[in-house]
Design an enzyme around this catalytic site. Structure first.
Site, short mmCIF file in Angstrom:
data_model
loop_
_atom_site.label_atom_id
_atom_site.label_comp_id
_atom_site.label_asym_id
_atom_site.label_seq_id
_atom_site.Cartn_x
_atom_site.Cartn_y
_atom_site.Cartn_z
N ASP A 116 0.83 -1.16 0.00
CA ASP A 116 0.07 0.03 -0.07
C ASP A 116 0.95 1.13 0.03
O ASP A 116 1.95 1.19 0.90
CB ASP A 116 -1.04 -0.09 1.21
CG ASP A 116 -1.99 1.13 1.07
OD1 ASP A 116 -2.12 1.82 0.19
OD2 ASP A 116 -2.60 1.23 2.15
N ASP A 300 -9.23 -6.71 0.34
CA ASP A 300 -8.27 -6.97 1.44
C ASP A 300 -8.77 -6.28 2.60
O ASP A 300 -9.63 -5.36 2.31
CB ASP A 300 -6.87 -6.23 1.40
CG ASP A 300 -6.82 -4.75 1.37
OD1 ASP A 300 -6.70 -4.22 2.57
OD2 ASP A 300 -7.31 -4.22 0.60
N CYS A 354 -15.55 -27.69 8.92
CA CYS A 354 -14.37 -26.86 8.20
C CYS A 354 -12.93 -27.62 8.52
O CYS A 354 -12.91 -28.14 9.55
CB CYS A 354 -14.19 -25.53 9.62
SG CYS A 354 -12.86 -24.40 9.09
N CYS A 356 -9.95 -26.13 8.38
CA CYS A 356 -8.87 -25.52 8.83
C CYS A 356 -8.21 -26.02 10.20
O CYS A 356 -8.55 -27.20 10.81
CB CYS A 356 -9.50 -24.11 9.42
SG CYS A 356 -10.02 -23.89 10.91
N CYS A 359 -10.38 -25.95 13.34
CA CYS A 359 -11.25 -27.07 13.78
C CYS A 359 -11.09 -28.17 13.74
O CYS A 359 -11.79 -29.14 14.27
CB CYS A 359 -12.37 -26.30 12.62
SG CYS A 359 -13.00 -24.72 12.88
N HIS A 385 -8.47 -19.75 11.90
CA HIS A 385 -9.73 -19.77 11.28
C HIS A 385 -10.71 -18.96 10.56
O HIS A 385 -11.07 -19.13 9.47
CB HIS A 385 -10.82 -20.35 12.40
CG HIS A 385 -11.97 -20.35 12.39
ND1 HIS A 385 -12.74 -21.42 11.81
CD2 HIS A 385 -13.24 -19.62 12.27
CE1 HIS A 385 -13.86 -21.44 11.43
NE2 HIS A 385 -14.36 -20.15 11.93
#
Length: 406
Positions: A116, A300, A354, A356, A359, A385
């Site tokens: 940025d 983002d 999930c 991830c 999880c 997560h």
């Protein structure tokens, strides 16, 4: 004091190095949705390819809060926003980044990176004239620790991003405030357009990063909540013929209804082969689904990791509608609040099904315990997560479009 624009002998780069093409950056339209303006694009960069729609976790200060590169990759991150120019000038400083071989090596991040320009800091810090002052040249910040003045101009912002070495860099802009009406919006837009031309000139004289690889330059559409300004700004950015087009301003992401309206205003003016990026969108998973349906490729937001740190964990499923997708949840705002005592003995994962890491290995009870203890491990697991959920939403969108009949 650090002077960039006024004292060219102290710039970070030798801007007389040979101009080179940006052939290593390209964008290819793969598939368009049959029912919405959504599309799948393949973006090629020196550090790898990106399939869109794609969410970018935010590492403003050269790290994504509580996540390692390993965590990010396994959560599905294709690209991250790594390094805000203002913050990098303040700390660790360009000398450190330069000596480290650029931001990729400093962060140990081997995939695509977007930086940025610091335009949002111009907007936020200029509210306090003791900290930041804006004039036609740029913004003049007072270093929060040393007190020295940092002059952030279109030239110094691009030069700094050359050392940061991101695959995608942003033209210096002024984020449009919602307060101030048409006059403030017009002033910020005109200044953004002047700064864009200066940014482009610097970039064209040295399109490579300091450490060698090609960089793509994106311009930013401003104009606030005014349709005529947004359309004028979009036309200006399109005519500048940069590698990609971003949509910025205080309202973008903060108000999703208005964000979608702004996209509808400018989309007819945008070339289909250019990458489109809404800055700051991603407060909720549903926000990604909505802006992607409007034709946006990249987004983002700091919200997924910030929400996780405050105990708000995304909970819901992506469901197919008649013509697109929807993020449905039985929890208010699609967030499970892990601090609640009802989770103290709950042995289920945050979200059933999930995949991830969090999880797959930990229960709500354990996460509740960690949160109550103020454990840094909770922050890491919660962020993993939430970022995973954002990426899986994008994966669902890509899969739906790719599976559609041509």
């Amino acid at each position: 004091m650090r002077y960039f624009k006024r004292h060219p002998e102290k710039t970070f780069l030798d801007m007389n190095q040979p101009c080179k093409s940006s052939a290593q950056f390209s964008a290819r339209l793969i598939k368009s949705s049959k029912h919405t303006s959504a599309r799948v694009m393949e973006i090629t960069t020196p550090h790898g390819n990106i399939m869109t729609p794609s969410f970018m976790p935010v590492g403003t200060r050269a790290f994504v809060n509580h996540m390692t590169p390993h965590d990010l990759i396994h959560a599905g991150s294709q690209i991250i926003l790594g390094g805000n120019t203002y913050h990098m000038l303040v700390n660790p400083g360009m000398e450190v980044i330069k000596a480290s071989g650029g931001m990729h090596r400093l962060m140990a991040w081997e995939r695509p990176l977007l930086s940025d320009s610091g335009g949002f800091q111009v907007f936020s810090l200029s509210k306090n004239s003791k900290i930041c002052r804006i004039d036609t040249e740029g913004a003049h910040f007072k270093h929060s620790i040393t007190g020295e003045v940092i002059h952030l101009t279109p030239r110094s912002a691009i030069e700094a991003q050359k050392i940061i070495g991101a695959d995608i860099i942003m033209a210096f802009d002024e984020c449009t405030p919602e307060q101030g009406g048409r006059e403030a919006a017009l002033f910020a837009m005109d200044r953004t357009h002047r700064w864009l031309l200066e940014s482009k000139e610097v970039h064209q004289c040295a399109s490579n990063a300091y450490h060698g690889h090609q960089q793509a330059l994106f311009g930013i559409i401003q104009g606030g909540s005014f349709q005529d300004f947004r359309e004028r700004s979009a036309q200006f950015i399109v005519e500048a013929d940069l590698d990609g087009i971003a949509i910025g301003g205080e309202i973008i992401g903060a108000d999703i209804e208005k964000t979608c309206e702004v996209i509808d205003w400018v989309r007819p003016l945008l070339p289909p082969h250019k990458v489109r990026y809404t800055m700051g969108v991603g407060l909720n998973p549903q926000d990604l689904i909505r802006v992607a349906a409007k034709g946006i490729d990249l987004f983002d937001c700091v919200a997924p990791t910030r929400n996780a740190r405050h105990g708000a964990l995304y909970h819901g499923k992506v469901s197919k509608t008649a013509d697109w997708l929807e993020f449905l949840s039985e929890e208010k705002n699609g967030r499970l609040l892990i601090k609640k005592s009802i989770y103290a003995q709950d042995d289920r994962p945050i979200l059933q099904g999930c995949l991830c890491y969090t999880c797959q290995h930990f229960s709500r009870a354990y996460l509740h315990f960690l949160f109550k203890q103020g454990s840094s491990l909770y922050n890491q697991l919660g962020c993993i997560h939430n970022i995973d959920v954002m990426h899986r939403v994008c994966q669902h969108m890509r899969s739906l479009m790719l599976a559609e009949d041509t």
